[in-house]
Scaffold this motif. Sequence first.
Motif, short mmCIF file in Angstrom:
data_model
loop_
_atom_site.label_atom_id
_atom_site.label_comp_id
_atom_site.label_asym_id
_atom_site.label_seq_id
_atom_site.Cartn_x
_atom_site.Cartn_y
_atom_site.Cartn_z
N SER A 116 0.84 -1.20 0.00
CA SER A 116 0.00 0.00 0.00
C SER A 116 0.87 1.25 0.00
N LEU A 117 0.23 2.39 -0.28
CA LEU A 117 0.94 3.66 -0.20
C LEU A 117 1.38 3.97 1.22
N ASP A 118 0.55 3.61 2.19
CA ASP A 118 0.93 3.82 3.59
C ASP A 118 2.19 3.02 3.94
N ASP A 119 2.26 1.78 3.44
CA ASP A 119 3.46 0.97 3.67
C ASP A 119 4.67 1.60 3.00
N ALA A 121 5.12 4.79 2.43
CA ALA A 121 5.51 5.97 3.22
C ALA A 121 6.33 5.56 4.44
N ARG A 122 5.94 4.47 5.08
CA ARG A 122 6.71 4.00 6.24
C ARG A 122 8.10 3.54 5.81
N HIS A 125 10.37 6.67 5.34
CA HIS A 125 10.23 7.75 6.33
C HIS A 125 11.58 8.35 6.71
N THR A 134 3.80 8.36 -7.69
CA THR A 134 2.66 7.47 -7.52
C THR A 134 1.36 8.06 -8.04
N GLY A 138 -2.69 9.74 -4.46
CA GLY A 138 -2.22 9.10 -3.24
C GLY A 138 -1.15 9.88 -2.49
N ALA A 141 -0.79 10.22 1.49
CA ALA A 141 -0.21 9.18 2.34
C ALA A 141 1.21 9.51 2.76
N PHE A 142 1.85 10.42 2.02
CA PHE A 142 3.25 10.78 2.29
C PHE A 142 3.38 12.15 2.94
N VAL A 218 4.91 -0.27 -5.08
CA VAL A 218 3.62 -0.65 -4.50
C VAL A 218 2.97 -1.71 -5.38
#
Length: 244
Positions: A116-119, A121-122, A125, A134, A138, A141-142, A218
């Motif tokens: 995912s985009l959240d993944d 971003a992590r 980080h 992306t 999205g 998310a970043f 992703v």
Amino acid sequence: MSGQVLVLGGTGEARRLAAALVAAGVDVLSSLAGRVADPVLPEGGVRVGGFGGADGLADWLAVHRPRAVVDATHPFAARITASAAAAAARHGTPLLRLQRPGWTPGPGDRWTSVDSLDDAARAVHDAGTVFLTTGRQGVGAFAALPGRVLVRAVDPPDGPLPAGAVLLLARGPFTVDEEAALMREHGIDVVVTKDSGGAMTEAKLAAARRLGLPVVLVRRPPLPAGVEVVTTVEEAAAWVTRLG
């Protein structure tokens, strides 16, 4: 039932399919979501704007009764793909998914795949300078990334940008040399992108390989069960032809 074929488009494959079907004498209506301000229009009929989810598309199919639907939307357009599967099943409308193959890593690639985009971003980080490619939807998310982020999109992003963002509005395709020069200019440390597949946006991956940069990729969302899938325009055109 009409002889019209509804193509859910917005991709290069959708435009090439529309052109092939028009050349073969097929009545084609391409549907574009309207999320790009100045889209490249396909041959044949065109409608712009969403249907209103699965129910709205089902209502449209009930009224217009096309002989088939070809879902040639972007590999990450999960919502319209799910709506197409549900609506076509409701009315027994033949449905085909045309989706280009994803990218495959080669020698020298330093890819990390996430779901995912959240993944993503992590995963970046704590990176230095991030090249974010992306798409505009999205970017939010970043937003919390603390470092410098080069954000490239065709149109301005929907969500908030990271505090250290540099926004670059540009439409590809780009060459490998252009991508490598851009990454050097901005001191990129990591590239973040979606597994869109295809040659049009692949140059950034080759440039990252050339420069020895890591890529966070992703993964695509899963496709609805039971939908026939092909990977080339030629296969999709042949499928329409077989319907008669």
